[in-house]
Design an enzyme around this catalytic site. Structure first.
Site, PDB file in Angstrom:
ATOM      1  N   GLU A 147      85.985  31.298  -4.083  1.00 10.11           N
ATOM      2  CA  GLU A 147      87.193  30.474  -4.146  1.00 10.11           C
ATOM      3  C   GLU A 147      86.901  29.090  -4.699  1.00 10.11           C
ATOM      4  OE1 GLU A 147      89.076  32.992  -0.436  1.00 10.11           O
ATOM      5  OE2 GLU A 147      88.494  30.913  -0.103  1.00 10.11           O
ATOM      6  N   CYS A 234      93.004  31.610   1.754  1.00 11.18           N
ATOM      7  CA  CYS A 234      92.171  32.405   2.652  1.00 11.18           C
ATOM      8  C   CYS A 234      92.333  31.949   4.109  1.00 11.18           C
ATOM      9  CB  CYS A 234      90.718  32.328   2.187  1.00 11.18           C
ATOM     10  SG  CYS A 234      89.623  33.586   2.880  1.00 11.18           S
ATOM     11  N   HIS A 254      94.849  34.562   4.436  1.00 16.38           N
ATOM     12  CA  HIS A 254      94.074  35.782   4.642  1.00 16.38           C
ATOM     13  C   HIS A 254      94.691  36.579   5.791  1.00 16.38           C
ATOM     14  CE1 HIS A 254      90.659  38.382   5.686  1.00 16.38           C
ATOM     15  NE2 HIS A 254      90.267  38.195   4.432  1.00 16.38           N
TER      16      HIS A 254
END
Length: 319
Positions: A147, A234, A254
């Site tokens: 990321e 996330c 996430h």
């Protein structure tokens, strides 16, 4: 291209890879490297191969294919950054089998989604600024390297000024999968500037470290009060939630953190924008996330241009 050329000129690497090929062990290359590195070494003879579209004309026409990933015997080639997840999972499948590769694909959130579910936007506002956008990406030990690198890479390709700042005492952090990443500066130094956008990368351990940073908390609160843009991917939308920055907002994250977020959780989209907040599920959705930022800042034309360079399919139904 410069990186592939430097690999090509490394005699030690050439010997290692040639021995790998002679022993019929797996090797591969992606982006420009099949054409610029492996081909001059003579390691692609009578092999079907692919590479970045900009270098396809360097490949032998009879053996060149346009697939995202091409396996030919012991060699695997792929087209570019936008196909790197497929490339890596393909290598995993060859090493460990289909079941492990499928499991990994699920962990990376690679499940295919219709273009209509790539992004959902609520309370639409303009993000454009009258200067080169200045973006802060705070990182910590345990942050997700996929990321961090994807966000920074895509934004810099779009000509955004990006600063990576460590919340640790050192500029070097150890990311979630053991990759060492060196930030541009410490967060305490970065805090002296004003940013158009602050983006939190995920990673469970990294998100916890970001949550503990008083400097980052102050920056995020100031960002919100000033009406500037902020976002997270996330695990890190949970950081925003704990700081009250998702109140009355639609968001995603996430799957492991969705239950910890607000009532405005949006499950079906890779990317969710609500006013000047942007969130994403993470990992394989981060390219979509970052291109959505580029689109909001500069428009679809620049986002599509960046996507083409990445060999990443940009939604066709947007103008």
């Amino acid at each position: 291209m410069p990186g592939s050329a430097r690999l090509r000129d490394c005699e030690v690497l050439q010997k290692i890879t040639t021995k790998q090929a002679e022993d019929k062990r797996l090797f591969g290359a992606i982006c420009a490297a099949p054409a610029v590195t492996l081909l001059p070494w003579g390691l692609l003879r009578k092999k079907q191969m692919t590479c970045h579209p900009a270098f396809m004309d360097k490949l032998p026409t009879f053996w060149a294919v346009t697939s995202n990933v091409q396996v030919s015997g012991e060699v695997t080639t792929s087209q570019g950054p936008g196909t790197s997840f497929e490339f890596a999972v393909c290598l995993v499948e060859q090493l460990f089998g289909e079941y492990v590769a499928r499991e990994l694909g699920e962990l990376l959130l690679m499940r295919s989604t219709d273009d209509t579910h790539r992004k959902e936007e609520f309370n639409t506002v303009e993000w454009s600024v009258d200067h080169k956008p200045h973006v802060l990406v705070p990182v910590a030990n345990g942050s997700e390297e996929i990321e961090i690198v994807t966000i920074v890479d895509v934004l810099r390709r779009a000509k955004v000024d990006v600063e990576v700042a460590s919340v640790e005492k050192s500029m070097q952090i150890l990311a979630s999968q053991g990759t060492k990443i060196v930030a541009d500066k410490l967060l305490s130094d970065a805090a002296k500037s004003i940013y158009d956008l602050i983006i939190l990368p995920g990673g469970t351990g990294g998100a916890e470290r970001l949550q503990k940073s008083r400097v980052l908390k102050k920056l995020l609160q100031e960002q919100n009060i000033a009406g500037r843009i902020y976002g997270a991917v996330c695990s890190s939308p949970a950081v925003l939630h704990r700081q009250g920055l998702l109140k009355d907002k639609h968001a995603t994250g996430h799957p492991s953190v969705l239950s910890k977020l607000t009532n405005g959780v949006v499950n079906g989209a890779k990317v969710v924008i609500d006013g000047k907040l942007i969130t994403s599920k993470g990992l394989a959705t981060v390219t979509d996330f970052t291109l959505a930022i580029v689109s909001k800042l500069f428009g679809h034309a620049r986002a599509r241009s960046v996507a083409e360079g990445l060999v990443f399919e940009y939604p066709r139904n947007v103008r």
